[in-house]
Design a protein around this motif. Structure first.
Motif, PDB file in Angstrom:
ATOM      1  N   LYS A   1     -12.156  15.596  -1.072  1.00  0.00           N
ATOM      2  CA  LYS A   1     -11.164  14.841  -1.737  1.00  0.00           C
ATOM      3  C   LYS A   1     -10.641  15.235  -3.236  1.00  0.00           C
ATOM      4  CE  LYS A   1     -11.827  10.577   0.827  1.00  0.00           C
ATOM      5  NZ  LYS A   1     -12.110   8.972   0.378  1.00  0.00           N
ATOM      6  N   THR A   2      -9.428  15.299  -3.506  1.00  0.00           N
ATOM      7  CA  THR A   2      -9.226  15.560  -4.934  1.00  0.00           C
ATOM      8  C   THR A   2      -9.292  14.020  -5.709  1.00  0.00           C
ATOM      9  OG1 THR A   2      -6.715  14.874  -4.596  1.00  0.00           O
ATOM     10  CG2 THR A   2      -7.809  17.185  -4.275  1.00  0.00           C
ATOM     11  N   SER A   3      -9.240  14.095  -6.774  1.00  0.00           N
ATOM     12  CA  SER A   3      -8.994  12.797  -7.617  1.00  0.00           C
ATOM     13  C   SER A   3      -7.732  12.142  -7.319  1.00  0.00           C
ATOM     14  CB  SER A   3      -8.980  12.862  -9.273  1.00  0.00           C
ATOM     15  OG  SER A   3      -8.204  13.956  -9.545  1.00  0.00           O
ATOM     16  N   VAL A   4      -7.622  10.844  -7.780  1.00  0.00           N
ATOM     17  CA  VAL A   4      -6.109  10.126  -7.629  1.00  0.00           C
ATOM     18  C   VAL A   4      -5.266  10.543  -8.841  1.00  0.00           C
ATOM     19  CG1 VAL A   4      -5.034   8.002  -7.326  1.00  0.00           C
ATOM     20  CG2 VAL A   4      -7.144   8.296  -6.036  1.00  0.00           C
ATOM     21  N   LYS A   5      -3.968  10.931  -8.510  1.00  0.00           N
ATOM     22  CA  LYS A   5      -2.942  10.797  -9.739  1.00  0.00           C
ATOM     23  C   LYS A   5      -2.356   9.810  -9.765  1.00  0.00           C
ATOM     24  CE  LYS A   5      -4.955  14.823 -11.249  1.00  0.00           C
ATOM     25  NZ  LYS A   5      -5.843  14.851 -12.199  1.00  0.00           N
ATOM     26  N   LYS A   6      -2.263   8.929 -10.648  1.00  0.00           N
ATOM     27  CA  LYS A   6      -1.424   7.710 -10.734  1.00  0.00           C
ATOM     28  C   LYS A   6      -0.116   7.823 -10.782  1.00  0.00           C
ATOM     29  CE  LYS A   6      -4.941   4.393 -10.910  1.00  0.00           C
ATOM     30  NZ  LYS A   6      -5.306   4.081  -9.632  1.00  0.00           N
ATOM     31  N   ARG A   7       0.845   7.182 -10.222  1.00  0.00           N
ATOM     32  CA  ARG A   7       2.404   7.125 -10.268  1.00  0.00           C
ATOM     33  C   ARG A   7       2.966   8.326 -10.477  1.00  0.00           C
ATOM     34  NH1 ARG A   7       1.961   2.785 -14.913  1.00  0.00           N
ATOM     35  NH2 ARG A   7       1.376   0.717 -13.426  1.00  0.00           N
TER      36      ARG A   7
ATOM     37  N   ASP B   1      -1.713   7.906  -0.300  1.00  0.00           N
ATOM     38  CA  ASP B   1      -1.193   7.104  -1.617  1.00  0.00           C
ATOM     39  C   ASP B   1      -2.344   6.083  -1.590  1.00  0.00           C
ATOM     40  OD1 ASP B   1       0.082   5.678  -3.678  1.00  0.00           O
ATOM     41  OD2 ASP B   1       0.862   4.351  -2.149  1.00  0.00           O
ATOM     42  N   LYS B   2      -3.045   6.106  -2.852  1.00  0.00           N
ATOM     43  CA  LYS B   2      -4.147   5.399  -3.078  1.00  0.00           C
ATOM     44  C   LYS B   2      -3.624   3.815  -3.236  1.00  0.00           C
ATOM     45  CE  LYS B   2      -8.393   4.256  -3.900  1.00  0.00           C
ATOM     46  NZ  LYS B   2      -9.378   4.043  -2.641  1.00  0.00           N
ATOM     47  N   ASP B   3      -3.916   2.842  -2.307  1.00  0.00           N
ATOM     48  CA  ASP B   3      -3.779   1.333  -2.701  1.00  0.00           C
ATOM     49  C   ASP B   3      -4.952   0.695  -2.935  1.00  0.00           C
ATOM     50  OD1 ASP B   3      -0.906   1.519  -2.332  1.00  0.00           O
ATOM     51  OD2 ASP B   3      -0.949   1.767  -0.088  1.00  0.00           O
ATOM     52  N   THR B   4      -4.717  -0.390  -3.659  1.00  0.00           N
ATOM     53  CA  THR B   4      -5.774  -1.266  -4.089  1.00  0.00           C
ATOM     54  C   THR B   4      -6.271  -2.279  -2.846  1.00  0.00           C
ATOM     55  OG1 THR B   4      -5.242  -0.771  -6.194  1.00  0.00           O
ATOM     56  CG2 THR B   4      -6.804  -2.691  -5.891  1.00  0.00           C
ATOM     57  N   PHE B   5      -5.195  -2.852  -2.570  1.00  0.00           N
ATOM     58  CA  PHE B   5      -5.659  -3.908  -1.787  1.00  0.00           C
ATOM     59  C   PHE B   5      -5.339  -3.928  -0.295  1.00  0.00           C
ATOM     60  CE2 PHE B   5      -4.230  -5.725  -6.054  1.00  0.00           C
ATOM     61  CZ  PHE B   5      -5.618  -6.148  -6.296  1.00  0.00           C
ATOM     62  N   SER B   6      -4.784  -2.702   0.209  1.00  0.00           N
ATOM     63  CA  SER B   6      -4.289  -2.494   1.489  1.00  0.00           C
ATOM     64  C   SER B   6      -4.767  -1.095   1.779  1.00  0.00           C
ATOM     65  CB  SER B   6      -2.969  -2.538   1.921  1.00  0.00           C
ATOM     66  OG  SER B   6      -2.341  -1.871   0.971  1.00  0.00           O
ATOM     67  N   ARG B   7      -4.946  -0.765   3.184  1.00  0.00           N
ATOM     68  CA  ARG B   7      -5.214   0.928   3.587  1.00  0.00           C
ATOM     69  C   ARG B   7      -4.149   1.624   2.764  1.00  0.00           C
ATOM     70  NH1 ARG B   7      -5.203   1.907   9.585  1.00  0.00           N
ATOM     71  NH2 ARG B   7      -5.547   3.976   9.025  1.00  0.00           N
TER      72      ARG B   7
ATOM     73  N   LEU C   1       6.718  14.927  -3.558  1.00  0.00           N
ATOM     74  CA  LEU C   1       5.907  13.975  -2.700  1.00  0.00           C
ATOM     75  C   LEU C   1       6.810  12.551  -2.556  1.00  0.00           C
ATOM     76  CD1 LEU C   1       2.292  14.370  -3.643  1.00  0.00           C
ATOM     77  CD2 LEU C   1       3.364  15.708  -2.155  1.00  0.00           C
ATOM     78  N   ALA C   2       6.324  12.209  -1.285  1.00  0.00           N
ATOM     79  CA  ALA C   2       7.299  10.989  -0.842  1.00  0.00           C
ATOM     80  C   ALA C   2       6.624   9.538  -1.889  1.00  0.00           C
ATOM     81  CB  ALA C   2       6.912  10.483   0.608  1.00  0.00           C
ATOM     82  N   TYR C   3       7.864   9.010  -2.059  1.00  0.00           N
ATOM     83  CA  TYR C   3       7.495   7.462  -2.855  1.00  0.00           C
ATOM     84  C   TYR C   3       6.867   6.315  -1.776  1.00  0.00           C
ATOM     85  CZ  TYR C   3       9.989   8.588  -6.927  1.00  0.00           C
ATOM     86  OH  TYR C   3      10.478   9.047  -8.219  1.00  0.00           O
ATOM     87  N   ARG C   4       5.832   6.079  -2.126  1.00  0.00           N
ATOM     88  CA  ARG C   4       5.017   4.948  -1.230  1.00  0.00           C
ATOM     89  C   ARG C   4       5.033   3.580  -2.113  1.00  0.00           C
ATOM     90  NH1 ARG C   4       6.774   7.544   2.191  1.00  0.00           N
ATOM     91  NH2 ARG C   4       5.441   8.485   3.763  1.00  0.00           N
ATOM     92  N   ASP C   5       5.302   3.789  -3.521  1.00  0.00           N
ATOM     93  CA  ASP C   5       5.196   2.655  -4.242  1.00  0.00           C
ATOM     94  C   ASP C   5       6.774   2.304  -4.836  1.00  0.00           C
ATOM     95  OD1 ASP C   5       2.392   1.552  -3.312  1.00  0.00           O
ATOM     96  OD2 ASP C   5       1.809   3.053  -4.841  1.00  0.00           O
ATOM     97  N   ALA C   6       6.922   1.269  -5.345  1.00  0.00           N
ATOM     98  CA  ALA C   6       8.103   1.163  -6.454  1.00  0.00           C
ATOM     99  C   ALA C   6       7.945   2.129  -7.230  1.00  0.00           C
ATOM    100  CB  ALA C   6       8.418  -0.354  -6.856  1.00  0.00           C
ATOM    101  N   ARG C   7       7.180   2.382  -8.271  1.00  0.00           N
ATOM    102  CA  ARG C   7       7.257   3.435  -9.412  1.00  0.00           C
ATOM    103  C   ARG C   7       6.630   4.834  -8.945  1.00  0.00           C
ATOM    104  NH1 ARG C   7       5.515  -1.264 -12.378  1.00  0.00           N
ATOM    105  NH2 ARG C   7       3.299  -0.256 -12.629  1.00  0.00           N
ATOM    106  N   GLY C   8       6.609   5.210  -7.641  1.00  0.00           N
ATOM    107  CA  GLY C   8       6.101   6.479  -7.472  1.00  0.00           C
ATOM    108  C   GLY C   8       4.842   6.388  -6.331  1.00  0.00           C
ATOM    109  N   SER C   9       3.896   7.029  -6.285  1.00  0.00           N
ATOM    110  CA  SER C   9       2.844   7.031  -5.476  1.00  0.00           C
ATOM    111  C   SER C   9       1.577   7.337  -6.330  1.00  0.00           C
ATOM    112  CB  SER C   9       3.047   8.118  -4.420  1.00  0.00           C
ATOM    113  OG  SER C   9       4.158   7.525  -3.412  1.00  0.00           O
ATOM    114  N   ASP C  10       0.347   7.086  -5.789  1.00  0.00           N
ATOM    115  CA  ASP C  10      -0.849   7.590  -6.345  1.00  0.00           C
ATOM    116  C   ASP C  10      -1.617   8.437  -5.293  1.00  0.00           C
ATOM    117  OD1 ASP C  10      -0.276   5.590  -8.640  1.00  0.00           O
ATOM    118  OD2 ASP C  10      -1.201   3.981  -7.299  1.00  0.00           O
ATOM    119  N   PRO C  11      -1.124   9.688  -5.507  1.00  0.00           N
ATOM    120  CA  PRO C  11      -1.495  10.576  -4.345  1.00  0.00           C
ATOM    121  C   PRO C  11      -2.873  11.233  -4.740  1.00  0.00           C
ATOM    122  CG  PRO C  11      -0.028  11.846  -5.793  1.00  0.00           C
ATOM    123  CD  PRO C  11       0.082  10.306  -6.210  1.00  0.00           C
TER     124      PRO C  11
END
Length: 163
Positions: A40-46, A73-79, A18-28
């Motif tokens: 929805k599925t659960s979020v998988k961290k990094r 990609d789950k983000d805490t402070f933005s969409r 899957l695509a990287y959306r954060d510096a250390r991966g993604s939280d898809p």
């Protein structure tokens, strides 16, 4: 439920590259949509290769409507950032439902669906008769993104008295 054809269990198995959306991966996480249904599925961290093995069940009322699938990609402070989308074509599965399973041996490949412009398949998909159910293993190539595939398994659940 009016017009209910049956239930479809969609097992979201895993994401691949899957695509990287954060510096250390993604939280898809994955979102499935069909008509007014949204699961929805659960979020998988990094992880850009997440393993979910989560089962989501959709009520099928329209045999021809495709299932829309999106990865975010789950983000805490933005969409949440989009990480690609795909569609699951139910036509091949709907076509085999009229077969008489009495004469089909367990494990038999009933139909093979090849990747083409009309579907999002990354590889051939086999529709099998397995343990008394029609099952289809799928690898979808995500669209509108630089990389990523999703491995899924569809399983048809027949409702007694309906076809």
């Amino acid at each position: 439920m009016d017009g209910l054809v049956g239930l479809l269990k969609v097992r979201v198995v895993r994401g691949i590259n899957l695509a990287y959306r954060d510096a250390r991966g993604s939280d898809p996480y994955v979102v499935l949509r069909l008509g007014k249904q949204k699961l929805k599925t659960s979020v998988k961290k990094r992880s850009v290769n997440p393993i979910w093995h989560e089962e989501l069940t959709l009520s099928i009322t329209n045999r021809t409507a495709p299932i829309k699938l999106e990865v975010f990609d789950k983000d805490t402070f933005s969409r949440d950032d989009p990480m690609g989308d795909a569609e699951i074509d139910l036509e091949p599965l709907m076509e085999v439902l009229n077969l008489d399973p009495e004469n089909i041996r367990n494990g038999t490949i009933v139909s093979t669906i090849r990747p083409c412009n009309q579907n999002c398949l990354a590889d051939e998909s086999h529709l099998c008769w397995r343990n008394g159910k029609f099952v289809q293993d799928i690898i979808l190539r995500l669209r509108n993104v630089e990389s990523g595939e999703l491995q899924l398994q569809l399983q048809w659940v027949k409702i007694p008295g309906r076809h």
